[in-house]
Enzyme design. Structure first.
Site, PDB file in Angstrom:
ATOM      1  CB  ALA A  49      -6.023  -8.715  -6.894  1.00 13.26           C
TER       2      ALA A  49
ATOM      3  CG  ASP B 230      -1.744 -10.246  -8.910  1.00 12.76           C
ATOM      4  OD1 ASP B 230      -2.919 -10.320  -8.498  1.00 12.76           O
ATOM      5  OD2 ASP B 230      -0.849  -9.676  -8.272  1.00 12.76           O
TER       6      ASP B 230
ATOM      7  CE1 TYR C 233      -6.610 -29.970   9.737  1.00  6.91           C
ATOM      8  CE2 TYR C 233      -6.469 -31.624   8.000  1.00  6.91           C
ATOM      9  CZ  TYR C 233      -5.863 -30.681   8.804  1.00  6.91           C
ATOM     10  OH  TYR C 233      -4.530 -30.434   8.682  1.00  6.91           O
TER      11      TYR C 233
ATOM     12  CE  LYS D 276      -6.166  -6.661  -2.950  1.00  8.45           C
ATOM     13  NZ  LYS D 276      -5.220  -7.479  -2.174  1.00  8.45           N
TER      14      LYS D 276
ATOM     15  CG  PHE E 130       0.584  -5.240  -4.955  1.00  9.82           C
ATOM     16  CD1 PHE E 130       0.144  -3.930  -4.990  1.00  9.82           C
ATOM     17  CD2 PHE E 130       0.540  -5.920  -3.752  1.00  9.82           C
ATOM     18  CE1 PHE E 130      -0.334  -3.308  -3.841  1.00  9.82           C
ATOM     19  CE2 PHE E 130       0.060  -5.310  -2.603  1.00  9.82           C
ATOM     20  CZ  PHE E 130      -0.376  -4.007  -2.650  1.00  9.82           C
ATOM     21  CG  ASP E 131       3.241  -3.548  -1.668  1.00  6.84           C
ATOM     22  OD1 ASP E 131       2.414  -4.449  -1.906  1.00  6.84           O
ATOM     23  OD2 ASP E 131       3.088  -2.734  -0.749  1.00  6.84           O
TER      24      ASP E 131
ATOM     25  CG  HIS F 275       4.771   0.779   1.984  1.00  8.86           C
ATOM     26  ND1 HIS F 275       5.692  -0.001   1.319  1.00  8.86           N
ATOM     27  CD2 HIS F 275       3.594   0.131   1.887  1.00  8.86           C
ATOM     28  CE1 HIS F 275       5.069  -1.056   0.828  1.00  8.86           C
ATOM     29  NE2 HIS F 275       3.800  -1.012   1.159  1.00  8.86           N
TER      30      HIS F 275
END
Ligand code: F0G
Length: 467
Positions: free
Chosen positions: A217, A215, A73, A258, A125-126, A449
């Site tokens: 990714a 970001d 943990y 990613k 990004f969305d 979407h």
């Protein structure tokens, strides 16, 4: 142009059978999924190019690391391996694991943003946009205008518009808590950002003393694009380029699904120790203890290996060449794609392929449905369905582009799978003028979407091969 044949730089040790479907089955399945490909059962998909997120194949080293993952943990050795890898590559001392990218977004934005603020990005990004808007922040896209023309080749179409950033800061700096930069620029077609662009952004924001967050990714793909395309960078390794880029910044949010080469995971890495401590306080409340942050020890262990594998240049060369190959094949057949192809996939220009469908009837979605009906291929619309909006007067404002993204899972499909996808698209092109527009019959309130329902405004053709 002649290219040396580049084969997949891996052997396949475990295989997953692909279930084949008939055109009749797919017609029924798509109708019962309300013409929304997110609502299909994945077993009913032949080639799944919906996303490159969490869909990659892990290596033998990663599976080995998984077995030795430490599920303690607190203080798991897998966390320390993960932390050290992130420190090494991303050059930040404070490392906070989270279960995926949007958890990092939510953790950071909900702690440091206030309603009424404004956050610029090359292109949000969305989920990034949605997480900012959820805390009342205006999410502003400042893409370099070079990206307007999808047919134009330019090495760094993912860049931020520096003039627009300078103007915005002069006017609105009081409302801006930080600047975000997304590498590669997913919504603009997986396009890279240059080191020069990052350097200039840093110079522009310096007088205002604003942090720059990345970001990250697809940071490894971005680094290899820099190596290939930016003057003076060819002699550096992708690793050196990544370190140089991150060393200019103040924090990193990453969806490690990613370029972490794993199926789940993410992190927030920072230089600011006090901010990190504050965020860890929230982390315990929402994600988990700071040494696992919502992940199993084995996930952390697989990621600690994956970050390095993503920077392997044999892999990166094959990775970027795959997208280039598919784009060449499509263009040879007169199918318009966003040029040059991005790192994680190819974006078909649905507006140019289907000029008879207006943005309000979602040409990208119509094409996505056609690709499924004709060949069982799943893809995703990146256009007015994902990014269109209604203004204050209720008028529909379309997205800048109507794209269909074919996202390539990492190390999953071979060249003949991609040849098949090209063949299916060729067949669709033969019937392009018969594709119907789409009507939204149920609109979900957020990130519509993913869950909205649709009906075609006419029948899809049969897509029988033409001689
Ligand atoms: N930032 C970028 C640039 C992304 O592409 C994604 C996810 C996220 C943040 C959010 O990360 O999914 O781990 O929570 N992109 C996926 C895609 C979903 O299909 O492009 P997440």
């Amino acid at each position: 142009m002649h290219h040396e044949l580049l084969f997949e730089p891996f052997r396949i040790k475990t295989v997953e059978p692909i279930r084949l479907t008939t055109a009749d089955e797919r017609r029924r399945l798509l109708a019962s999924a309300h013409y929304n490909l997110f609502l299909l059962h994945a077993d009913d998909v032949v080639i799944d190019l919906l996303t490159d997120s969490g869909t990659g194949a892990m290596s033998t080293d990663q599976w080995g690391a998984l077995m030795t993952g430490d599920e303690s943990y607190a203080g798991s050795h897998s966390y320390y391996a993960f932390r050290d890898a992130v420190r090494d590559i991303f050059t930040m001392h404070e490392v906070i694991p989270v279960h995926q990218g949007r958890a990092a977004e939510h953790l950071l934005f909900s702690n440091i943003c206030r309603a009424g603020q404004l956050v610029p990005n090359n292109t949000h990004f969305d989920t990034t946009r949605a997480n900012l808007e959820a805390v009342g922040v205006e999410a502003l896209d400042l893409p370099d205008p070079i990206g307007h023309d999808t047919a134009l080749r330019h090495p760094f179409k993912g860049n931020m518009d520096l003039n627009a950033l300078a103007e915005l800061l002069a006017r609105e700096h009081k409302r801006i808590p930080f600047v975000l930069l997304t590498i590669t620029n997913n919504s603009a077609g997986g396009q890279p950002v240059s080191l020069e662009n990052v350097r200039r952004i840093k110079e522009i924001i310096q007088p205002y003393d604003k942090p720059l967050y990345i970001d990250a990714a697809r940071f490894a793909e971005n680094a290899y694009f820099i190596k290939m395309r930016e003057p003076g960078q060819a002699h550096k390794t992708a690793m050196e380029i990544a370190r140089e880029l991150f060393s200019m910044t103040d924090g990193v949010l990453m969806s490690a699904k990613k370029d972490g080469m794993a199926n789940i995971g993410g992190f927030l890495a920072l230089r600011d120790k006090d901010l990190a401590e504050q965020l860890r306080g929230t982390l315990v409340l929402t994600e988990g203890f700071p040494t696992y942050g919502g992940l199993a020890g084995r996930d952390l262990a697989a990621l600690a290996v994956g970050f390095y594998e993503a920077l392997d240049e044999h892999y990166l060369r094959y990775r970027l060449r795959t997208a280039e190959y598919v784009a060449e094949q499509l263009e040879d057949r007169g199918i318009p794609v966003l040029e040059p192809p991005g790192g994680h996939g190819v974006y078909v220009d649905a507006a140019r392929l289907l000029p008879h469908i207006p943005p309000g009837h979602f040409p990208g979605l119509s094409l996505a449905c056609a690709l499924y009906l004709a060949g069982g291929v799943r893809s995703v619309e990146i256009g007015s369905l994902m990014f269109g909006a209604h203004d204050d007067q209720g008028h529909f404002v379309p997205a800048e582009h109507e794209l269909l993204r074919l996202a390539f899972p990492r190390r999953v499909y071979t060249q003949s799978h991609f040849d098949y996808v090209v063949q299916v698209l060729q067949r669709i092109k033969d019937y392009a003028e018969l594709l119907p527009g789409m009507e939204m019959v149920y609109e979900a309130p957020r990130l519509r979407h993913f869950i909205s329902h649709f009906l075609p405004r006419g029948n899809f053709p049969e897509f029988t091969p033409k001689p």
